[in-house]
Design an enzyme around this catalytic site. Structure first.
Site, PDB file in Angstrom:
ATOM      1  N   ARG A 236       0.851  -1.186   0.000  1.00  0.00           N
ATOM      2  CA  ARG A 236       0.000   0.000   0.000  1.00  0.00           C
ATOM      3  C   ARG A 236       0.887   1.235   0.000  1.00  0.00           C
ATOM      4  O   ARG A 236       1.906   1.292   0.715  1.00  0.00           O
ATOM      5  CB  ARG A 236      -0.925   0.032   1.228  1.00  0.00           C
ATOM      6  CG  ARG A 236      -2.008  -1.032   1.238  1.00  0.00           C
ATOM      7  CD  ARG A 236      -3.040  -0.812   0.151  1.00  0.00           C
ATOM      8  NE  ARG A 236      -4.126  -1.783   0.199  1.00  0.00           N
ATOM      9  CZ  ARG A 236      -4.129  -2.938  -0.428  1.00  0.00           C
ATOM     10  NH1 ARG A 236      -3.046  -3.299  -1.138  1.00  0.00           N
ATOM     11  NH2 ARG A 236      -5.165  -3.760  -0.360  1.00  0.00           N
ATOM     12  N   GLU A 265      -6.201   5.498  -6.762  1.00  0.00           N
ATOM     13  CA  GLU A 265      -6.272   4.519  -7.842  1.00  0.00           C
ATOM     14  C   GLU A 265      -7.684   4.487  -8.419  1.00  0.00           C
ATOM     15  O   GLU A 265      -8.637   4.663  -7.673  1.00  0.00           O
ATOM     16  CB  GLU A 265      -5.888   3.130  -7.324  1.00  0.00           C
ATOM     17  CG  GLU A 265      -4.448   3.051  -6.826  1.00  0.00           C
ATOM     18  CD  GLU A 265      -4.052   1.642  -6.371  1.00  0.00           C
ATOM     19  OE1 GLU A 265      -4.887   0.718  -6.512  1.00  0.00           O
ATOM     20  OE2 GLU A 265      -2.923   1.470  -5.880  1.00  0.00           O
ATOM     21  N   HIS A 285      -1.064  -1.533 -10.097  1.00  0.00           N
ATOM     22  CA  HIS A 285      -1.612  -2.405  -9.056  1.00  0.00           C
ATOM     23  C   HIS A 285      -1.983  -3.773  -9.622  1.00  0.00           C
ATOM     24  O   HIS A 285      -3.144  -4.195  -9.605  1.00  0.00           O
ATOM     25  CB  HIS A 285      -2.823  -1.766  -8.387  1.00  0.00           C
ATOM     26  CG  HIS A 285      -3.043  -2.292  -6.991  1.00  0.00           C
ATOM     27  ND1 HIS A 285      -3.691  -1.586  -6.012  1.00  0.00           N
ATOM     28  CD2 HIS A 285      -2.684  -3.471  -6.403  1.00  0.00           C
ATOM     29  CE1 HIS A 285      -3.733  -2.289  -4.899  1.00  0.00           C
ATOM     30  NE2 HIS A 285      -3.124  -3.446  -5.109  1.00  0.00           N
TER      31      HIS A 285
END
Length: 327
Positions: A236, A265, A285
């Site tokens: 993260r 995101e 991601h």
């Protein structure tokens, strides 16, 4: 049952084998992304079961109060993006398989893809070749170098094992329980936090983002790293102090970065400074975004829906709602 699936960016869920588990239900899949409460409220006003892909969309009180037909949220893993208390108040069951104790190979494998790509400068060398140039710099190998794993959990333990297979020395840092697990598996624990950042050639972060870990990696930690070292974050973005990573990479300590996670995101701004640094490899991601991993995740998610439809909800994180409903 009327089911909605949010944020299936490239329409992948319907291609999974486990999608057949919800055959017979009405399933609406949204491929775009929005956090606009008005848009979401309109889209989901008739939905009974909501499927979430990880933490892509926050489900907060302002939205939940506008979804009178919603009875179930089905997802997998942690749920900081869901207002669980409001769900309970509204009579909405939150089912989420926490897969505790099961390794996460997908993210661990991506971590190693990023490590090798960064040390051997694969993206930069590819860009050079496409520009009509040949080799541009010397890369770095893995054998004999020191890998730092912070910390030793479901993903970190797998990353550490891969590091050993590559012939690296592996040092671990984290909470005492994490360090004890690492020792039990034959890995060494760094002498101190300072030594961990100073001595490791590659440091990979593997922690959940909670209040205790937010900003846990400070600018001073990064400044201790070697000029030829690499910091990897597939966990993260919030684990690193705001602004510290960008400043550190610009200053050259550490000399390289590999990043798969961001504060906001999806990240679509091509002018974002971090993704434009020449010494950083950035991916969107991808840690959990693989066909095998999606089959595992959505099998769990659809099992929760099937169980709810049969009147026997499973993996319920707000059991008070069951008592309230008399189930």
């Amino acid at each position: 049952m009327n089911i909605a699936i949010l944020d299936d960016y490239f329409d992948s869920v319907r291609t999974l084998k486990c999608f057949s588990m919800v055959a017979g239900h009405k399933v609406t899949i949204f491929n775009d992304h929005t956090k606009d409460v008005d848009v979401l409220a309109e889209r989901l006003k008739d939905i009974e079961a909501l499927v979430l892909i990880r933490e892509r969309t926050p489900i907060r009180t302002a939205l939940l109060e506008r979804l009178p037909k919603l009875k179930l949220i089905s997802q997998r893993s942690v749920f900081p993006h869901i207002d669980v208390a409001t769900c309970t108040k509204q009579g909405v069951i939150v089912s989420s398989n926490m897969h505790a104790g099961t390794p996460s190979y997908s993210t661990a494998e991506l971590t190693w893809g990023l490590i090798i790509a960064s040390l051997r400068q694969i993206p930069q060398q590819m860009s050079s070749l496409k520009a009509g140039k040949w080799q541009t710099a010397l890369g770095l190998g893995l054998r004999g170098r020191t890998l730092g794993v912070y910390s030793y959990g479901r993903i970190g333990s797998v990353v550490a094992g891969y590091g050993k297979a590559f012939g690296m020395k592996v040092h671990v840092w984290g909470r005492e329980a994490s360090c004890e697990r690492a020792r039990a598996d034959g890995f060494s624990v760094a002498r101190s936090r300072e030594a961990f950042f100073e001595e490791c050639d590659v440091i990979s972060l593997h922690m959940r983002l909670v209040d205790a870990t937010r900003g846990i990696v400070k600018a001073a930690d990064l400044a201790r790293m070697k000029p030829l070292s690499l910091i990897v974050n597939t966990s993260r973005a919030g684990l690193i102090e705001p602004g510290a990573l960008l400043d550190a990479l610009r200053a050259g300590r550490p000399g390289m970065g590999a990043v798969d996670v961001y504060e906001e995101e999806p990240l679509l701004d091509t002018k974002t400074p971090l993704i434009n640094l020449p010494n950083v490899v950035c991916t969107p991601h991808l840690g959990y975004v693989g066909r095998d991993e999606f089959e595992v995740q959505f099998t769990d998610i659809f099992e929760q829906i099937v169980a709810y439809a049969a009147g026997k909800p499973i993996n319920v994180v707000n059991p008070d709602v069951l008592a309230k409903a008399g189930k």
